[in-house]
Design a protein around this motif. Structure first.
Motif, short mmCIF file in Angstrom:
data_model
loop_
_atom_site.label_atom_id
_atom_site.label_comp_id
_atom_site.label_asym_id
_atom_site.label_seq_id
_atom_site.Cartn_x
_atom_site.Cartn_y
_atom_site.Cartn_z
N ALA A 142 31.23 39.60 37.38
CA ALA A 142 30.03 40.52 37.77
C ALA A 142 29.27 41.50 36.84
O ALA A 142 28.55 42.04 36.89
N GLU A 143 29.73 40.91 35.59
CA GLU A 143 29.01 41.36 34.30
C GLU A 143 29.15 42.87 34.28
O GLU A 143 28.22 43.84 33.81
N ILE A 144 30.20 43.65 34.95
CA ILE A 144 30.47 45.07 34.90
C ILE A 144 31.15 45.19 33.49
O ILE A 144 31.20 46.20 32.92
N ILE A 145 32.00 44.27 32.91
CA ILE A 145 32.78 44.44 31.78
C ILE A 145 32.55 43.34 30.91
O ILE A 145 31.96 42.08 31.54
N HIS A 146 32.92 43.28 29.56
CA HIS A 146 33.03 42.19 28.72
C HIS A 146 34.13 42.27 27.75
O HIS A 146 34.71 43.16 27.68
N TYR A 147 34.34 41.17 27.26
CA TYR A 147 35.47 41.06 26.34
C TYR A 147 35.18 40.49 24.85
O TYR A 147 34.25 39.85 24.69
N GLU A 148 36.12 40.77 24.10
CA GLU A 148 35.90 40.14 22.65
C GLU A 148 37.57 39.78 22.33
O GLU A 148 38.47 40.59 22.48
N LYS A 149 37.55 38.56 21.92
CA LYS A 149 38.92 38.16 21.51
C LYS A 149 39.14 38.32 19.88
O LYS A 149 38.14 38.13 19.10
N ARG A 150 40.24 39.03 19.55
CA ARG A 150 40.58 39.27 18.17
C ARG A 150 42.00 39.16 18.00
O ARG A 150 42.99 39.32 18.57
N ALA A 151 41.97 38.01 17.08
CA ALA A 151 43.49 37.44 16.61
C ALA A 151 44.14 36.75 18.15
O ALA A 151 43.44 36.21 18.81
N ILE A 172 29.16 45.22 43.86
CA ILE A 172 29.63 46.08 44.98
C ILE A 172 31.06 45.63 45.18
O ILE A 172 32.21 46.24 45.53
N LYS A 173 31.04 44.17 45.68
CA LYS A 173 32.36 43.50 46.12
C LYS A 173 33.41 43.63 44.76
O LYS A 173 34.47 43.74 45.03
N ALA A 174 33.02 43.75 43.75
CA ALA A 174 34.03 43.83 42.40
C ALA A 174 34.55 45.15 42.28
O ALA A 174 35.83 45.48 42.06
N LEU A 175 33.65 46.13 42.96
CA LEU A 175 34.27 47.54 42.82
C LEU A 175 34.92 47.86 44.34
O LEU A 175 35.67 49.00 44.34
N SER A 176 35.42 46.89 45.13
CA SER A 176 36.06 46.86 46.40
C SER A 176 37.36 46.96 46.39
O SER A 176 38.12 46.72 47.41
N ASP A 177 38.02 47.11 45.09
CA ASP A 177 39.58 46.73 45.05
C ASP A 177 40.00 48.15 44.08
O ASP A 177 39.30 48.47 43.17
N GLU A 178 41.05 48.87 44.65
CA GLU A 178 41.51 49.81 44.08
C GLU A 178 42.00 49.34 42.67
O GLU A 178 41.67 50.33 41.60
N THR A 179 42.70 48.62 42.24
CA THR A 179 42.99 48.06 41.01
C THR A 179 41.81 47.91 40.07
O THR A 179 41.71 48.39 38.78
N ARG A 180 40.85 47.37 40.42
CA ARG A 180 39.67 47.06 39.72
C ARG A 180 39.10 48.51 39.32
O ARG A 180 38.37 48.61 38.22
N LEU A 181 38.99 49.50 40.38
CA LEU A 181 38.50 50.81 39.98
C LEU A 181 39.36 51.52 39.28
O LEU A 181 38.65 52.38 38.16
N ARG A 182 40.64 51.21 39.06
CA ARG A 182 41.62 51.83 38.16
C ARG A 182 41.39 51.30 36.52
O ARG A 182 41.23 52.12 35.77
N PHE A 216 24.54 54.34 40.10
CA PHE A 216 25.73 54.69 41.04
C PHE A 216 27.29 54.34 40.41
O PHE A 216 27.81 55.15 40.90
N LEU A 217 27.20 53.60 39.57
CA LEU A 217 28.58 53.01 38.95
C LEU A 217 28.75 54.43 38.16
O LEU A 217 30.03 54.72 38.00
N LYS A 218 27.93 54.92 37.16
CA LYS A 218 28.23 55.79 36.43
C LYS A 218 28.51 57.07 37.22
O LYS A 218 29.46 57.98 36.83
N ALA A 219 27.82 57.29 38.51
CA ALA A 219 28.11 58.49 39.10
C ALA A 219 29.78 58.26 39.67
O ALA A 219 30.51 59.53 39.79
N ILE A 220 30.12 57.21 39.94
CA ILE A 220 31.38 56.76 40.56
C ILE A 220 32.40 57.18 39.29
O ILE A 220 33.57 57.88 39.53
N LEU A 221 32.25 56.76 38.15
CA LEU A 221 33.02 56.76 37.06
C LEU A 221 33.12 58.38 36.56
O LEU A 221 34.22 59.06 36.25
N ASP A 222 31.91 59.02 36.72
CA ASP A 222 31.91 60.52 36.12
C ASP A 222 32.61 61.66 37.39
O ASP A 222 33.09 62.32 36.55
#
Length: 102
Positions: free
Chosen positions: A53-62, A7-17, A79-85
């Protein structure tokens, strides 16, 4: 608690974008910087918060780092899917971001 972190990670406009864009598919940091018109430091700070917050993950390529939404997070927190959808598309800036992505 993990829920509080999410919830804290979702509390910023840039992160939602960022999530709005990543919901369309994986993107590298440089693409996110350009789409959001933010500098590398700012983008990295927000990506780290979402990653911790384990909402996203990353992979390094080159020399590039690609981010995408953690698929299990949408099952664990519907609820996160509902927000995104349903909700982010109502936000003007999110519409602009998606237009730029396309």
């Amino acid at each position: 608690m993990k829920l509080i972190q999410v919830i804290k990670a979702l509390s910023d406009e840039t992160r939602l974008r960022i999530l709005n864009l990543l919901y369309q598919g994986e993107l590298c940091v440089c693409e996110l910087e350009a789409l959001l018109d933010v500098n590398q430091s700012n983008a990295s700070r927000h990506l780290n918060r979402l990653s911790n917050a384990e909402i996203i993950h990353y992979e390094k390529r080159a020399q590039y780092v690609y981010y995408k939404i953690e698929s299990n997070i949408l099952i664990k927190y519907p609820f996160l899917k509902a927000i995104l959808d349903d909700e982010l598309i109502k936000e003007e800036q999110c519409k602009i971001d998606l237009d730029r992505l396309n």
